[in-house]
Design a protein around this motif. Structure first.
Motif, mmCIF file in Angstrom:
data_model
loop_
_atom_site.group_PDB
_atom_site.id
_atom_site.type_symbol
_atom_site.label_atom_id
_atom_site.label_comp_id
_atom_site.label_asym_id
_atom_site.label_seq_id
_atom_site.Cartn_x
_atom_site.Cartn_y
_atom_site.Cartn_z
ATOM 1 N N ILE A 67 -6.789 -28.151 5.383
ATOM 2 C CA ILE A 67 -6.579 -28.020 3.937
ATOM 3 C C ILE A 67 -5.204 -27.434 3.692
ATOM 4 C CG2 ILE A 67 -7.359 -26.836 1.836
ATOM 5 C CD1 ILE A 67 -10.184 -26.822 3.060
ATOM 6 N N LYS A 73 -2.583 -25.543 1.280
ATOM 7 C CA LYS A 73 -2.610 -24.616 0.130
ATOM 8 C C LYS A 73 -1.197 -24.141 -0.139
ATOM 9 C CE LYS A 73 -6.312 -24.562 -1.585
ATOM 10 N NZ LYS A 73 -6.407 -24.850 -2.968
ATOM 11 N N ARG A 74 -0.803 -24.209 -1.382
ATOM 12 C CA ARG A 74 0.516 -23.697 -1.796
ATOM 13 C C ARG A 74 0.312 -22.650 -2.869
ATOM 14 N NH1 ARG A 74 4.901 -27.435 -0.650
ATOM 15 N NH2 ARG A 74 4.060 -29.367 0.165
ATOM 16 N N PHE A 75 0.799 -21.481 -2.649
ATOM 17 C CA PHE A 75 0.817 -20.457 -3.684
ATOM 18 C C PHE A 75 1.866 -19.409 -3.321
ATOM 19 C CE2 PHE A 75 -1.607 -17.820 -0.879
ATOM 20 C CZ PHE A 75 -2.542 -18.663 -0.307
ATOM 21 N N GLY A 76 2.338 -18.714 -4.373
ATOM 22 C CA GLY A 76 3.362 -17.698 -4.161
ATOM 23 C C GLY A 76 4.624 -18.257 -3.536
ATOM 24 N N LEU A 128 -5.490 -19.867 9.787
ATOM 25 C CA LEU A 128 -4.545 -19.976 8.683
ATOM 26 C C LEU A 128 -3.133 -19.904 9.248
ATOM 27 C CD1 LEU A 128 -4.167 -20.123 5.594
ATOM 28 C CD2 LEU A 128 -4.113 -17.634 5.584
ATOM 29 N N ARG A 151 -4.859 -24.547 6.334
ATOM 30 C CA ARG A 151 -6.136 -23.966 6.779
ATOM 31 C C ARG A 151 -6.763 -24.975 7.734
ATOM 32 N NH1 ARG A 151 -9.117 -23.342 1.232
ATOM 33 N NH2 ARG A 151 -10.874 -22.978 2.610
#
Lengths: 299, 269
Positions: free
Chosen positions: A129, A131-134, A149, A140
């Motif tokens: 998976i 994931k993009r943030f910050g 991770l 993942r």
């Protein structure tokens, strides 16, 4: 030059440009974070035989890591970007991904990137998976104890320096080791450097070439105390043992700071309990562009 | 530098299109030029000068005072700077926004953050339907950036969301995160029926669960997901309440198995 009874040669360490990257490895406990890092930095003492030089730069508290768990920062050095990418992928894939509860993040930031999770995500077999943030990108990857991770990329620097060094000479093996240990401890407090050899210390310093055609590097006979009478020795009569500390750093300044700290520690220990003489290895200044003169680094 | 202030004189007779009042389009304009910008959505001409009291300042910061729900398109395609709105506003706030910060002290209408690509939108009140969602005919909704809603949202929050982060401190009505392509939606209070309906990928965190979950989601058990903990650190900059939710063990439901099935909904254990 003599400081606290320690003779310091008026010479310099000759070092070379390298490519480097950094990682943050975390786990449920510091012990497991160290386990993953120690495994991935194993067999990474010299680019000559290992493909890269790597080591744990420092331990990180929960407040310093992205996932609020204990961790360590690892630095890897290689002679080319492609070799560094290959070593990074292989070592993280085999040693960190496999370690219980581990996670892996970028430990160096810069415009140029190396693939980290971007290269390992395929282990997820389609269940990975993104994931993009910050402002960051993570992968993942489902594994048997949960999820691994891993940040998608980590930074690359072309300003790194490899091969900063000190030759520590003592009147006995025990005293020489004591001086070397003091130097390693002092360097441990300096940011952005590693000492890739076991415990930070190399006892088998090498010279370029050999009498055997297939051997690229061989024992530095001029510094072998048991050959003192048989070869053109570089050792004084009171030297019975030599140990070398090799330093790789993300910048020339970091290497200089590490050499300065280690010299100070050796001098502070003094000739009676530690080294009687300190020198540095070079090739006459013709091969490496970075010269670290001991005279300038003395406390 | 002082902000450029636009104080609405009264409730306008028609809906207004404020999409031209963003920092990058106003920069370098004189007060007279700004006053001549047309805002009408009917055949009746209406300019900034007709409807707003203008106090000049740096275009990087725009303050809209006495706002009302007839003001649409605030922050449209904004690329940087800041817009602060005092009061509630109409539809499509922050649509296609690419950077900067849009702060609304009141409520917003439907399609806020529609197709947003970057930047931050903070809504102190409620958000209408289809927060971050696409307009009819568009294939994807929000593509990046962060949206924080301090109260509730309407139906279909995060519809067809592709990337980015939507944080809702209140509740969400029906179909939260429906047709999600990717991205993350976190809802502090209860969600309505069928969250994640037809989602393909992406993550929905429902701290108080939902009125009704689709049977096309499968239970993967209760887990402490490390990625959520990392996300908590990022979220804590916007909402400590939502960050604390992400640090707890949560039940993972994979779905929607009616489509690709690589999305996930997290609910309380």
């Amino acid at each position: 030059m003599i400081a606290n009874g320690v003779r310091v040669d008026d010479t310099f360490a000759e070092a070379f440009p390298m490519r480097a990257t950094g990682l943050i490895v975390t786990a449920d406990s510091l012990a497991w974070a160290r386990q993953a890092a120690v495994t991935m930095t194993g067999f990474a003492t010299s680019v000559i035989g290992c493909g890269c030089e790597a080591g744990i730069e420092r331990e990180l508290t929960e407040a310093e890591t992205p996932d609020e768990r204990p961790g360590v920062r690892v630095l890897l050095f290689a002679v080319s970007t492609s070799e560094l990418q290959k070593q990074l992928q292989g070592r993280v894939g085999q040693c960190v991904l496999t370690s219980a509860g581990s996670a892996c993040y970028a430990g160096l930031h810069g415009a140029e990137k190396l693939k980290l999770g971007d290269a390992l995500r395929y282990f997820g077999d389609g269940w990975q998976i993104s994931k993009r943030f910050g402002g960051k990108h993570y992968w993942r990857i489902p594994v048997m104890d949960g999820e691994f991770l891993c940040e998608a990329t980590t930074g690359l620097t072309k300003e790194a320096v490899g091969g900063g060094n000190l030759l520590i000479m003592g009147a006995s093996r025990r005293a020489t080791l004591a001086a070397a240990e003091a130097a390693v401890k002092a360097i441990g407090r300096i940011a952005d450097v590693i000492m890739p050899f076991p415990g930070g210390i190399a006892r088998s310093g090498s010279k370029v070439g050999s009498k055997y055609k297939s051997v690229r590097a061989s024992t530095n006979d001029a510094y072998c105390p048991t050959l003192r009478g048989a070869v053109r020795t570089a050792l004084d009569p009171d030297v019975a043992s030599v140990l070398e500390i090799v330093i790789d750093g993300l910048t020339p300044d970091a290497v200089a700071a590490a050499m300065r700290a280690s010299l100070a520690a050796i001098v502070k220990l003094g000739a009676k309990r530690g080294a009687v003489r300190v020198s540095a290895g070079n090739y006459g200044g013709k091969l490496g562009p970075h010269h670290f003169h001991l005279r300038e680094l003395l406390p | 530098m002082r902000p450029l202030v636009l104080a609405l004189r009264g409730v306008p007779d028609q809906r207004l299109d404020l999409s031209g009042l963003v920092p990058q389009l106003i920069a370098g304009k004189t007060a007279a030029e700004i006053a001549r910008i047309e805002l009408q959505t009917t055949r009746v001409r209406a300019t900034v000068g007709d409807l707003f009291q203008l106090r000049m300042g740096g275009a990087e910061r725009i303050r809209i005072e006495n706002a009302c729900d007839r003001l649409d398109g605030i922050g449209h395609r904004m690329t940087g700077g800041e817009i602060v709105v005092e009061g509630s506003i109409g539809s499509q706030a922050g649509r296609l926004m690419a950077g900067g910060r849009l702060t609304i002290a009141g409520d917003v209408g439907p399609w806020a953050a529609s197709g947003m690509r970057g930047g931050t939108i903070e809504i102190a009140g409620r958000a209408g339907d289809r927060l971050g969602g696409p307009l009819p005919g568009e294939t994807a909704g929000m593509r990046g950036g962060v949206v924080i809603v301090r109260k509730d949202t309407g139906d279909r929050a995060g519809d067809r969301m592709r990337r980015g982060l939507i944080l809702i401190e209140g509740g969400a009505r029906r179909y939260a995160g429906c047709r999600m392509i990717a991205g993350t939606l976190v809802v502090r209070c209860a969600a309505g029926e069928l969250p994640g309906y037809l989602m393909r990928r992406g993550s929905i965190v429902l701290a108080d669960g939902a009125a009704e979950l689709s049977p096309t989601f499968v239970d993967c058990g209760v887990h402490e997901v490390l990625a959520l903990r990392v996300m908590a650190r990022c979220v804590s900059a916007y909402s400590a309440r939502l960050a604390s939710v992400l640090r707890r063990p949560l039940r993972r439901l994979a779905g929607d198995m009616g489509v690709l099935g690589k999305g996930e909904i997290f609910t309380p254990p």
